[in-house]
Design a protein around this motif. Structure first.
Motif, mmCIF file in Angstrom:
data_model
loop_
_atom_site.group_PDB
_atom_site.id
_atom_site.type_symbol
_atom_site.label_atom_id
_atom_site.label_comp_id
_atom_site.label_asym_id
_atom_site.label_seq_id
_atom_site.Cartn_x
_atom_site.Cartn_y
_atom_site.Cartn_z
ATOM 1 N N ARG A 1 77.684 110.337 -8.097
ATOM 2 C CA ARG A 1 77.465 109.090 -8.827
ATOM 3 C C ARG A 1 76.151 109.096 -9.596
ATOM 4 N NH1 ARG A 1 79.562 105.516 -3.650
ATOM 5 N NH2 ARG A 1 81.805 105.606 -4.158
ATOM 6 N N GLY A 2 75.414 110.198 -9.536
ATOM 7 C CA GLY A 2 74.162 110.299 -10.276
ATOM 8 C C GLY A 2 73.068 109.418 -9.729
ATOM 9 N N GLN A 3 73.108 109.135 -8.428
ATOM 10 C CA GLN A 3 72.102 108.264 -7.821
ATOM 11 C C GLN A 3 70.886 109.073 -7.390
ATOM 12 O OE1 GLN A 3 74.754 106.588 -4.869
ATOM 13 N NE2 GLN A 3 75.061 104.735 -6.075
ATOM 14 N N PRO A 4 69.728 108.425 -7.240
ATOM 15 C CA PRO A 4 68.483 109.159 -6.984
ATOM 16 C C PRO A 4 68.511 109.948 -5.680
ATOM 17 C CG PRO A 4 68.020 106.899 -7.678
ATOM 18 C CD PRO A 4 69.499 106.975 -7.427
ATOM 19 N N GLY A 5 67.842 111.091 -5.722
ATOM 20 C CA GLY A 5 67.715 111.919 -4.527
ATOM 21 C C GLY A 5 66.468 112.778 -4.612
ATOM 22 N N ILE A 6 65.939 113.133 -3.453
ATOM 23 C CA ILE A 6 64.768 114.001 -3.361
ATOM 24 C C ILE A 6 65.161 115.257 -2.598
ATOM 25 C CG2 ILE A 6 62.519 114.262 -2.229
ATOM 26 C CD1 ILE A 6 61.878 111.413 -2.991
ATOM 27 N N GLY A 7 64.797 116.418 -3.148
ATOM 28 C CA GLY A 7 65.043 117.688 -2.487
ATOM 29 C C GLY A 7 63.749 118.280 -1.972
ATOM 30 N N VAL A 8 63.776 118.764 -0.728
ATOM 31 C CA VAL A 8 62.601 119.332 -0.075
ATOM 32 C C VAL A 8 62.937 120.746 0.379
ATOM 33 C CG1 VAL A 8 61.086 119.149 1.944
ATOM 34 C CG2 VAL A 8 61.702 117.096 0.657
ATOM 35 N N GLY A 9 62.008 121.681 0.139
ATOM 36 C CA GLY A 9 62.213 123.066 0.530
ATOM 37 C C GLY A 9 62.409 123.963 -0.681
ATOM 38 N N PRO A 10 62.362 125.281 -0.493
ATOM 39 C CA PRO A 10 62.538 126.218 -1.604
ATOM 40 C C PRO A 10 63.898 126.036 -2.270
ATOM 41 C CG PRO A 10 61.775 127.341 0.378
ATOM 42 C CD PRO A 10 62.128 125.965 0.797
ATOM 43 N N ALA A 11 63.904 125.998 -3.596
ATOM 44 C CA ALA A 11 65.122 125.904 -4.409
ATOM 45 C C ALA A 11 65.819 124.550 -4.317
ATOM 46 C CB ALA A 11 66.117 127.016 -4.048
ATOM 47 N N ALA A 12 65.229 123.589 -3.614
ATOM 48 C CA ALA A 12 65.839 122.267 -3.513
ATOM 49 C C ALA A 12 65.629 121.495 -4.811
ATOM 50 C CB ALA A 12 65.233 121.486 -2.346
ATOM 51 N N ALA A 13 66.612 120.663 -5.153
ATOM 52 C CA ALA A 13 66.565 119.902 -6.403
ATOM 53 C C ALA A 13 66.484 118.409 -6.111
ATOM 54 C CB ALA A 13 67.793 120.204 -7.256
ATOM 55 N N GLY A 14 65.947 117.661 -7.079
ATOM 56 C CA GLY A 14 65.854 116.220 -6.933
ATOM 57 C C GLY A 14 66.058 115.511 -8.257
ATOM 58 N N TYR A 15 66.310 114.203 -8.165
ATOM 59 C CA TYR A 15 66.476 113.376 -9.365
ATOM 60 C C TYR A 15 65.960 111.983 -9.031
ATOM 61 C CZ TYR A 15 68.696 110.634 -13.062
ATOM 62 O OH TYR A 15 68.917 109.769 -14.101
ATOM 63 N N LEU A 16 64.952 111.532 -9.785
ATOM 64 C CA LEU A 16 64.349 110.226 -9.517
ATOM 65 C C LEU A 16 63.698 109.714 -10.802
ATOM 66 C CD1 LEU A 16 63.673 108.185 -7.184
ATOM 67 C CD2 LEU A 16 61.505 109.409 -6.923
ATOM 68 N N ASP A 17 63.898 108.430 -11.083
ATOM 69 C CA ASP A 17 63.284 107.780 -12.255
ATOM 70 C C ASP A 17 63.598 108.525 -13.554
ATOM 71 O OD1 ASP A 17 62.159 105.835 -10.602
ATOM 72 O OD2 ASP A 17 60.326 107.000 -10.295
ATOM 73 N N GLY A 18 64.836 109.011 -13.672
ATOM 74 C CA GLY A 18 65.249 109.685 -14.891
ATOM 75 C C GLY A 18 64.749 111.105 -15.036
ATOM 76 N N CYS A 19 64.044 111.612 -14.024
ATOM 77 C CA CYS A 19 63.482 112.963 -14.074
ATOM 78 C C CYS A 19 64.211 113.848 -13.062
ATOM 79 C CB CYS A 19 61.995 112.926 -13.752
ATOM 80 S SG CYS A 19 61.167 114.512 -13.899
ATOM 81 N N ARG A 20 64.572 115.049 -13.502
ATOM 82 C CA ARG A 20 65.278 115.996 -12.656
ATOM 83 C C ARG A 20 64.400 117.223 -12.468
ATOM 84 N NH1 ARG A 20 70.870 117.455 -15.066
ATOM 85 N NH2 ARG A 20 69.536 118.485 -16.597
ATOM 86 N N TRP A 21 64.379 117.797 -11.258
ATOM 87 C CA TRP A 21 63.542 118.960 -11.008
ATOM 88 C C TRP A 21 64.166 119.855 -9.943
ATOM 89 C CZ3 TRP A 21 62.702 114.232 -8.821
ATOM 90 C CH2 TRP A 21 62.574 114.168 -7.427
ATOM 91 N N ARG A 22 63.661 121.078 -9.915
ATOM 92 C CA ARG A 22 64.035 122.032 -8.874
ATOM 93 C C ARG A 22 62.782 122.736 -8.388
ATOM 94 N NH1 ARG A 22 68.715 124.173 -7.218
ATOM 95 N NH2 ARG A 22 69.829 123.242 -8.982
ATOM 96 N N ASN A 23 62.677 122.902 -7.069
ATOM 97 C CA ASN A 23 61.519 123.575 -6.493
ATOM 98 C C ASN A 23 61.553 125.083 -6.751
ATOM 99 O OD1 ASN A 23 60.274 121.318 -5.483
ATOM 100 N ND2 ASN A 23 60.876 121.646 -3.353
ATOM 101 N N VAL A 24 60.379 125.689 -6.673
ATOM 102 C CA VAL A 24 60.271 127.137 -6.772
ATOM 103 C C VAL A 24 61.187 127.780 -5.736
ATOM 104 C CG1 VAL A 24 58.301 127.193 -5.167
ATOM 105 C CG2 VAL A 24 58.612 129.022 -6.822
#
Length: 381
Positions: free
Chosen positions: A255-278
């Motif tokens: 549903r494209g709802q916010p999430g936080i990813g923790v740990g190597p290679a984990a991804a997150g999406y919050l406040d319109g920003c998407r990222w992936r960890n090293v």
């Protein structure tokens, strides 16, 4: 208050399966300890904002159940505190039948874990060997019995179709065996040949022969019908659940709802920003220790990009795109924004459209990847 899904990536496995391209390694004891230290630090930093409320927790991998019991206890101790503070509606952990011991299962349950997702993959020994899995068919039944005995509320079993040498008969055997074990969720994935994996190298060198695409489609449709006959409702391309058994964490993602990813290679999406960890564990640990940012792939989508991604994710669900909801979320009428793609796929029988819904047809489900690609990059109304 913003509801989020919390994902924790455990990048360790006893050995890497031949088909897997997720980031995972076989670690030393010291690297596991360093990883746990770093993850706990990142968890504290990620949840320092008291405006965030953790609605779901998912610990995936890799193989979280492969962690040594002492390391698993440290991680679960922190997640248990988060669970007691935030009262999530679901707390899932992935497990392998070969590494989920009784003591680890009790530890997970005492930490508040409500759902185990078990990588069964097949109930046929030769197929498990083809996939380089460490467990056998009997280990799956023993693992499920352990999950039941310890008292987890929900259980998912993952299955794979399209394995070299697999037949409709052996696939039916695995479906029947999974249903007979009584999970409230089953996920069925078509085998994919990812670049650089050992399985792909074996295919390219002629050591194995992939299944015919028509046979894979027949297997997929067989799964839909067999699971429906057993009371499972398909709610996403690969996911089937009995009433109340849907994976709430994955629903947030689709549903494209916010999430936080923790740990190597984990991804997150919050406040319109998407990222992936090293990706590298060593790099991840080093960045945490030195106070550097762990995110390396950061992207802020423009409105059209967000609309395309929302459409792509929603089309994966059997409910499809709800037009009024989509317009309220993105500001775009999907019937206008994706008019060309909709017209093309209606013509080929892959999509169905009514006044408030755009969804894949039964014919379109096996071809979903090709359909959703046409929605990912809209050109504008």
């Amino acid at each position: 208050m913003t509801d989020i899904g919390l994902y924790v990536h455990v990048p360790f496995c006893p050995r890497k399966c031949g088909y897997c391209d997720f980031y995972s390694i076989t670690p030393s004891d010291s690297l596991v300890r360093d990883y746990i230290d770093a993850v706990l630090t990142e968890l504290d930093a990620a949840l320092a904002d008291n405006r965030l409320h953790v609605e779901t927790i998912f610990v995936g991998g890799g193989t979280p159940s492969f962690l040594p019991e002492s390391s698993l206890a440290r991680l679960m101790g922190r997640l248990a505190h988060i669970s007691r503070t935030h009262h999530p509606i679901e707390f899932s952990v992935e497990a392998n039948p070969a590494s989920l011991t009784g003591d680890k299962a009790v530890l997970l349950r005492q930490a508040g874990v409500t759902r185990i997702s078990m990588g069964a993959q097949s109930f046929v020994g030769a197929e498990l060997q083809m996939l380089d899995r460490l467990h056998g068919p009997d280990d799956i039944a023993a693992g499920v019995e352990l999950v039941r005995r310890v008292g987890f509320e929900h259980l998912n079993l993952d299955l794979i179709f399209g394995i070299p040498g697999q037949t409709l008969r052996t696939w039916s055997q695995s479906l029947d065996a999974a249903v007979d074990l009584g999970p409230d969720h089953v996920a069925c994935y078509g085998l994919t040949y990812e670049p650089g994996t050992p399985l792909t190298l074996r295919r390219d060198s002629g050591q194995i022969t992939p299944l015919d695409e028509d046979l894979e489609t027949e297997m997929y449709l067989q799964a839909i019908d067999r699971l429906a006959a057993s009371g499972f409702q398909q709610y996403e391309i690969s996911n089937f659940a009995r009433p109340g058994g849907q994976c709430r964490h994955n629903l947030r993602y689709w549903r494209g709802q916010p999430g936080i990813g923790v740990g190597p290679a984990a991804a997150g999406y919050l406040d319109g920003c998407r990222w992936r960890n090293v990706v590298s564990v060593a790099d991840y640990v080093g960045r945490i220790r030195s106070g550097q940012a762990t995110a390396v792939d950061v992207e802020r989508l423009d409105p059209l990009g967000r609309a395309g991604e929302a459409a792509m994710l929603r089309l994966r669900m059997t409910d499809g795109i709800r037009c009024e909801e989509f317009q309220a979320l993105t500001g775009y009428d999907p019937r206008a924004l994706f008019a060309d793609a909709i017209e093309n796929h209606i013509r080929t029988g892959l999509l169905t459209v009514d006044h408030n819904q755009i969804a894949l047809t039964r014919k379109g489900l096996p071809l979903a990847d090709a359909v959703v690609r046409d929605f990912l990059k809209p050109t504008g109304p």
